[in-house]
Each structure stands twice: as structure tokens, then as C-alpha cells.
Write a protein that holds these residues in place. Structure first.
Motif, PDB file in Angstrom:
ATOM      1  N   THR A 454       0.834  -1.204   0.000  1.00 39.34           N
ATOM      2  CA  THR A 454       0.000   0.000   0.000  1.00 39.34           C
ATOM      3  C   THR A 454       0.863   1.246   0.000  1.00 39.34           C
ATOM      4  OG1 THR A 454      -1.791  -1.127   1.164  1.00 39.34           O
ATOM      5  CG2 THR A 454      -1.758   1.278   1.282  1.00 39.34           C
ATOM      6  N   ALA A 457       2.516   2.166  -3.337  1.00 37.29           N
ATOM      7  CA  ALA A 457       1.618   2.680  -4.373  1.00 37.29           C
ATOM      8  C   ALA A 457       0.905   3.961  -3.977  1.00 37.29           C
ATOM      9  CB  ALA A 457       0.579   1.611  -4.716  1.00 37.29           C
ATOM     10  N   SER A 505      -4.145   5.063  -2.988  1.00 35.03           N
ATOM     11  CA  SER A 505      -3.341   3.912  -3.435  1.00 35.03           C
ATOM     12  C   SER A 505      -4.214   3.073  -4.351  1.00 35.03           C
ATOM     13  CB  SER A 505      -2.875   3.084  -2.233  1.00 35.03           C
ATOM     14  OG  SER A 505      -2.084   1.985  -2.659  1.00 35.03           O
ATOM     15  N   GLY A 506      -3.743   2.853  -5.572  1.00 37.58           N
ATOM     16  CA  GLY A 506      -4.534   2.103  -6.526  1.00 37.58           C
ATOM     17  C   GLY A 506      -5.845   2.788  -6.883  1.00 37.58           C
TER      18      GLY A 506
END
Length: 520
Positions: A454, A457, A505-506
Motif C-alpha cells: 500500500t 503505491a 493507493s490504486g
């Protein structure tokens, strides 16, 4: 000469019958002030079977008459100007506390009038369904260094202090002054202040201050763990009936149900109002020369919007009055919170700001469209409640209208419902690298920031209106579950910037949304 209200007429019935009696007693406009004054002085409902509808009907009838202001001319000489240290020495005798020695889990201390608390308030208990007046008796008070009032004085009270005897006893709430009240959770110190209602704060035409006329307190069942309080509210523009259910503990809950009757159009009314003190802290020092590194009982505003977004906005002690509006519809929650719990952050062993409660409001039912309002007032003293927060409905209350609203209030260490996202726990600001730039450091803390994937990213999404963002940098500390975000703001020629920051994140948020207003 006008004829005073016949109390027996009013008490003959209940519900609408009681309302009809009051209307009949005050048909002529010349009689209205006498009739209304009698409501405040006549031991309302005493000796009768209590029904919450009686308070609602009393508020409805009051709304059809001009407000009769509370008066303090009956106070003994000097009582209205008592210094705080002398006034605070006036306390009820231990044996005079309501329900003392009955093992009902609560005691209620009637509070004497004096100092700034000069307005009279009537207190009643409800025992076995019957209303009983709490009579003023000077022999039930210890006056300390203050000369007692005359023996025959009937001063009523300024409010009440509530303590719970459940498990480990502690003082849990106080109702005193206008519609102010405060509470706390176990292990805390009194701090933030709530108001049942706020009208026109921060406006040039002046704020209107509603006030409580009377309280009816239901005798609690042994070991029930809750206390029910009914109240009659009055003001120039409206009246109201409240039912408050108090549940003390490690989180103290107060459920508030309120019915309001508007005498006039109300285009600026606030529900779920909380006030607190912010003098200085790392995010807003304003050059204070104080041995303490921080002086505040609240650190920021927490919100959960109607769409579910979690938002945090640090508060400040601005150089000029600041008003912020956060538009929303059917908010899920909002409140003033104290996030700093480290005593070393304050170095104040008297005030113990780290022990002050956070106050979280959870609306019950449909609140519609409106805004969370935040008012930040310049202050030079740590005794001023200079931060005010409340919900302002978009739709005004029409004259003659009836409005019902309910919410749950949590006095707590942190809001009962947590976002599952990293929280903004610290903030610093200072001079930037050039020109008028300002440098900001914001710390986010949460379990998700301990995960290496986590963290790798994670990106910081930052914006400002107006101005530009420069020099964004992230420092991950997964061993501390912490991510530090640094950036600079260039305001150009502007003197105010609205900042917004969220970690993602993402493509998904891993932190709450951090907001801040920077002013030059």
C-alpha cells in the motif's frame, strides 16, 4: 388591570386540553405578558401526571405570544457581580442533592444563581409519573464566603450539575446558562460546550440567544444507566420542547429530540452546535509568547458527508473572523475533536487539555440540504470558546411552522464510528523556499500505512484554490504506521487559499480528506 393566568385552569387537562386552557387565559394581547410570566413562575404541571406532550404544547402556546424576557431583578445585592472564585464556592450541601442516598445511579445538584448565571430556571422532578417542584431553600446551600440571601427568598436556580454513581462515580454533565450544556466521558475533564440551539451567530445584526425556562428530570430506575431530561426553550424568534436521554460511560451519549415552533421566519438557525477553545498549536501560533507549546481543547473539525467521505479540517486562531461553509445533504456526522492526547504536546499540568472530550454529532432522520458551518474567532485568552460548529439547514423555518429534529451526541475520546482510513494526526506550517510560499507538513497515521504494498503505491493528491502547489514529497514510516506529506503553497498575490489533500493507493483513498484554510 390584566388578569394573571389561572394555574389550576392550565393544569386541569393534559396535552391539547392544557394548551387550550393557556390560550383561553391569554386571549387579549394586553394579557399576554402576564400570562407568559406566569408560565415561568407558576410551578408548571406541579402535582400532575407528566406527559412529554405537555412540554410540547406549552412550547406551541408560547410561540403564539411575544417572548417575555427572563429578569434577574430578584437577585440579592452583589450576586450578579460576584467574582468567579466566590461564586464557585456556593455549592449544594451533599444531603441536598436530588436522589442522594437512593442508589439510583445519578444525583442532580441544583445550581445557585449569581456571577454571569443570573437568569432564573425552574427545576422539577418526575417521580412515579408525578411532577414535583424542586423548591429553593437557602439552608440547602453552603455559601462559602458569600453572604446568604434572605431567608424567605425564592431564587429558583441557574441550572443543574449531574453526577453518575455507576461503578466509578464521576461528574458527567452540566446544564447552565442560556441553552448551554456540557458533558464528558469517563476519565476526561470538562472542555467543549454544546448549545441546544444557535441563532444568527457571526452576523452584523447580532446573535439571538435562546434560553431554557424549565427542566423536568425523570427519576431514574436503579441500575438503568440512563437519565431522561425534558426542557422548555424560549427565544424572541421561536420556542421549543426538548427530550434528552443521557447515558454516561467510556463514551457518554446524549440523544436529543427537539420540536421547535417559529414565531418569525428563521433564515439562520443552527442545530447540533458545539463550541471549544483553540488558542495556539503547531498549525496556528500567531506569535503567541507562551511557555506552553500548544493551548487548545479541540484540534479540528471531523465530518462524514452524506456521500460517506471522511473529512478533517484543523482549526485555527485567526487574525480576523473566519467563517467556513461545508455544503452537504443529509450528513452522516460532524463534530469538534481533540486529536492531541500527548501531555507533552501541552506541558500544562493544570488545564490537562489532552483529557478534553471530542464531541460527535450523528443526525437522526432526514436533515436535508444545508451546510456544516465553522466560525473561528480571534482570541487572546484560553478561557474563550472561540471555535463554533453547527449544522445550518438551507431551507429557512417559516413563521408559524413546527419543526422536529433529532441527533445523537457522543462525548468521547474519538468518534464512535471510525473511518478505517489513515487520520491526519499532526500538521506544521512555516516559511517556504522563496517569496510568499508556505511550507506544510502533514502526518497521516493508520494501520493501512504499515502495509509495504500500500505504501509503495500511495500518492498524495493535493490542490489549492487559488494558488499553486510545489515540491510535493512523501516520507513513509511503516514501522510507525505513518506517512508524512510535505509540500509548498504559492498563493501568488492572494491572501487566502483553500487546501485539499488525500492519500490514494490504486485509485482508492487510504486516508481521510484533509482540508485547511491558509490566510496571510
Amino acid at each position: 388591570m390584566s388578569k394573571p393566568l389561572n394555574r389550576r385552569q392550565f393544569l386541569e387537562g393534559s396535552g391539547s386540553a392544557a394548551a387550550a386552557s393557556l390560550l383561553a387565559a391569554g386571549q387579549a394581547s394586553a394579557q399576554a405578558p402576564t400570562a407568559l410570566a406566569a408560565i415561568n413562575q407558576s410551578f408548571l404541571f406541579e402535582g400532575k401526571t407528566f406527559d412529554p406532550a405537555l412540554v410540547v404544547d406549552a412550547a406551541r402556546i408560547l410561540a403564539q405570544r411575544p417572548v417575555v424576557p427572563l429578569v434577574a431583578t430578584d437577585l440579592p445585592d452583589g450576586y450578579a457581580t460576584l467574582p468567579f472564585d466566590l461564586y464557585s464556592g456556593i455549592r449544594a450541601q451533599p444531603g441536598a442533592l436530588i436522589w442522594a442516598g437512593e442508589n439510583r445511579g445519578f444525583t442532580v445538584e441544583p445550581l445557585h444563581r449569581g456571577y454571569v448565571f443570573s437568569n432564573p430556571v425552574s427545576l422539577f422532578t418526575i417521580e412515579d409519573g408525578t411532577v414535583r417542584r424542586v423548591a429553593f431553600d437557602r439552608s440547602k446551600f453552603d455559601y462559602g464566603r458569600v453572604p446568604p440571601p434572605p431567608a424567605n427568598a425564592d431564587l429558583q436556580f441557574s441550572g443543574m450539575r449531574i453526577a453518575t454513581g455507576l461503578e466509578r462515580p464521576f461528574e458527567v454533565a452540566m446544564f447552565q446558562g442560556a441553552t448551554f450544556f456540557r458533558s464528558l466521558a469517563r476519565g476526561q475533564n470538562f472542555g467543549a460546550l454544546a448549545r441546544a440551539l444557535i441563532l444568527r451567530p457571526g452576523e452584523t445584526r447580532g446573535e439571538e440567544i435562546p434560553f431554557f425556562r424549565a427542566f423536568w428530570i425523570e427519576r431514574p430506575s436503579p441500575a438503568s444507566g440512563l437519565l431522561v431530561i425534558h426542557a422548555l426553550l424560549d427565544s424572541e424568534s421561536l420556542t421549543g420542547a426538548l427530550r434528552m436521554t443521557l447515558r454516561p460511560g467510556d463514551v457518554t451519549l446524549i440523544d436529543v429530540e427537539m420540536t421547535l415552533f417559529a414565531r418569525q421566519v428563521l433564515d439562520h438557525i443552527g442545530f447540533g452546535c458545539t463550541m471549544g477553545t483553540f488558542l495556539s498549536g503547531p498549525q496556528s501560533r500567531r506569535g503567541f509568547d507562551d511557555v506552553r507549546p500548544a493551548v487548545h481543547e479541540i484540534s479540528g473539525v471531523q465530518m462524514r458527508s452524506g456521500t460517506g467521505e471522511w473529512i478533517y479540517r484543523p482549526v485555527s486562531n485567526p487574525a480576523t473572523l473566519q467563517v467556513s461553509s461545508f455544503m452537504d445533504s443529509n450528513p452522516k456526522g460532524f463534530g469538534l475533536v481533540q486529536r492531541e492526547r500527548d501531555p507533552a504536546a501541552f506541558m500544562d499540568d493544570d488545564q490537562r487539555f489532552e483529557l478534553r472530550p471530542s464531541v460527535w454529532m450523528e443526525p437522526l432522520g432526514d436533515w436535508g440540504a444545508g451546510s456544516v458551518q465553522l466560525i473561528e474567532i480571534p482570541s487572546e485568552s484560553d478561557i474563550n470558546d472561540n471555535v463554533i460548529m453547527y449544522w445550518r439547514p438551507r431551507q429557512p423555518l417559516a413563521a408559524g411552522s413546527e419543526t422536529s429534529i433529532a441527533y445523537r451526541q457522543a462525548w468521547c475520546w474519538q468518534p464512535p464510528e471510525r473511518p478505517g482510513l489513515a487520520l491526519a494526526t499532526r500538521m506544521r506550517q512555516g516559511r517556504g523556499s522563496q517569496g510568499r510560499r508556505r511550507r506544510f507538513l502533514v502526518d497521516f497515521t493508520g494501520d493501512r500505512l504499515a502495509d509495504a504494498g500500500t505504501v509503495a503505491a500511495t500518492r498524495a493528491h493535493i490542490s489549492t484554490t487559488p494558488g499553486q502547489i510545489h515540491n510535493i514529497r512523501l516520507w513513509p514510516f511503516p514501522e510507525r504506521k505513518l506517512m508524512r506529506v510535505g509540500f509548498e503553497v504559492d498563493p501568488g498575490t492572494d491572501s487566502l487559499c483553500e487546501l485539499r489533500l488525500v492519500l490514494q493507493s490504486g485509485g482508492q483513498p487510504v486516508s481521510e480528506t484533509w482540508l485547511n484554510r491558509w490566510t496571510w
